[in-house]
Design a protein around this motif. Sequence first.
Motif, PDB file in Angstrom:
ATOM      1  N   UNK A 108      55.622  91.786  54.935  1.00 13.16           N
ATOM      2  CA  UNK A 108      54.773  91.224  53.886  1.00 13.16           C
ATOM      3  C   UNK A 108      53.354  91.115  54.443  1.00 13.16           C
ATOM      4  N   UNK A 109      52.443  91.925  53.897  1.00 11.74           N
ATOM      5  CA  UNK A 109      51.070  91.990  54.397  1.00 11.74           C
ATOM      6  C   UNK A 109      50.108  91.387  53.380  1.00 11.74           C
ATOM      7  N   UNK A 110      49.455  90.318  53.789  1.00  7.54           N
ATOM      8  CA  UNK A 110      48.475  89.650  52.937  1.00  7.54           C
ATOM      9  C   UNK A 110      47.122  90.339  53.054  1.00  7.54           C
ATOM     10  N   UNK A 111      46.385  90.370  51.936  1.00 11.71           N
ATOM     11  CA  UNK A 111      45.079  91.016  51.904  1.00 11.71           C
ATOM     12  C   UNK A 111      44.055  90.258  52.738  1.00 11.71           C
ATOM     13  N   UNK A 112      44.170  88.943  52.762  1.00 16.04           N
ATOM     14  CA  UNK A 112      43.152  88.092  53.367  1.00 16.04           C
ATOM     15  C   UNK A 112      43.720  87.352  54.579  1.00 16.04           C
ATOM     16  N   UNK A 113      43.045  87.485  55.705  1.00 19.26           N
ATOM     17  CA  UNK A 113      43.509  86.861  56.941  1.00 19.26           C
ATOM     18  C   UNK A 113      43.547  85.333  56.837  1.00 19.26           C
ATOM     19  N   UNK A 114      42.566  84.750  56.168  1.00 16.43           N
ATOM     20  CA  UNK A 114      42.529  83.285  56.017  1.00 16.43           C
ATOM     21  C   UNK A 114      43.697  82.799  55.166  1.00 16.43           C
ATOM     22  N   UNK A 115      44.023  83.538  54.128  1.00 11.94           N
ATOM     23  CA  UNK A 115      45.171  83.184  53.280  1.00 11.94           C
ATOM     24  C   UNK A 115      46.452  83.299  54.095  1.00 11.94           C
ATOM     25  N   UNK A 116      46.584  84.374  54.854  1.00 12.58           N
ATOM     26  CA  UNK A 116      47.782  84.555  55.688  1.00 12.58           C
ATOM     27  C   UNK A 116      47.949  83.380  56.643  1.00 12.58           C
ATOM     28  N   UNK A 117      46.860  82.963  57.269  1.00 10.44           N
ATOM     29  CA  UNK A 117      46.921  81.825  58.197  1.00 10.44           C
ATOM     30  C   UNK A 117      47.324  80.549  57.467  1.00 10.44           C
ATOM     31  N   UNK A 118      46.800  80.370  56.257  1.00  8.63           N
ATOM     32  CA  UNK A 118      47.078  79.151  55.490  1.00  8.63           C
ATOM     33  C   UNK A 118      48.524  79.065  55.026  1.00  8.63           C
ATOM     34  N   UNK A 119      49.144  80.215  54.745  1.00  9.64           N
ATOM     35  CA  UNK A 119      50.507  80.203  54.203  1.00  9.64           C
ATOM     36  C   UNK A 119      51.581  80.492  55.244  1.00  9.64           C
ATOM     37  N   UNK A 120      51.191  80.797  56.473  1.00 11.50           N
ATOM     38  CA  UNK A 120      52.154  81.170  57.523  1.00 11.50           C
ATOM     39  C   UNK A 120      53.326  80.194  57.617  1.00 11.50           C
ATOM     40  N   UNK A 121      53.049  78.896  57.662  1.00 12.53           N
ATOM     41  CA  UNK A 121      54.103  77.889  57.846  1.00 12.53           C
ATOM     42  C   UNK A 121      55.076  77.847  56.670  1.00 12.53           C
TER      43      UNK A 121
END
Length: 143
Positions: A108-121
């Motif tokens: 699952x690849x997120x477009x935005x790195x900040x969003x990926x970091x925010x939803x990782x947990x």
Amino acid sequence: MSTTFRTSRQFAAPPAVVFAAIADVERIARWWGPAGFSNRIAEFDFRPGGRWLFDMIGPDGTVYANESLFVSIEPARQVVLRHVCAPHFQLSITLEPAADGTLLLWAQTFDDEAVAAAVRAIVEPANEQNLDRLAAELARGAG
């Protein structure tokens, strides 16, 4: 930092059987999403370019609207979908034949790195729970 979350799972069923649990609207409605969630599917056009429109209902009753497009579908091998509402991501589900069934690879690849970091947990355990639910669906069978 990576924007891709990967997990894998071995299933004691051949790729065609695992694929069938993905391709069938009634079956995917039973297992898609984290533990405790249910799905209300409005549209499931399972073909390349087809739209998947559904609500995921959380354990507390919160409704999460989802819209995805099927990018590519290779029967018994791979499904790639693009989540076209926030958060934007592409999901690739690949099925590889294994000695005692199927190895499923989930990326699952997120477009935005900040969003990926925010939803990782949330995403990492949710993806595992999703595959737990798929395992239960496979044990249940096509009925």
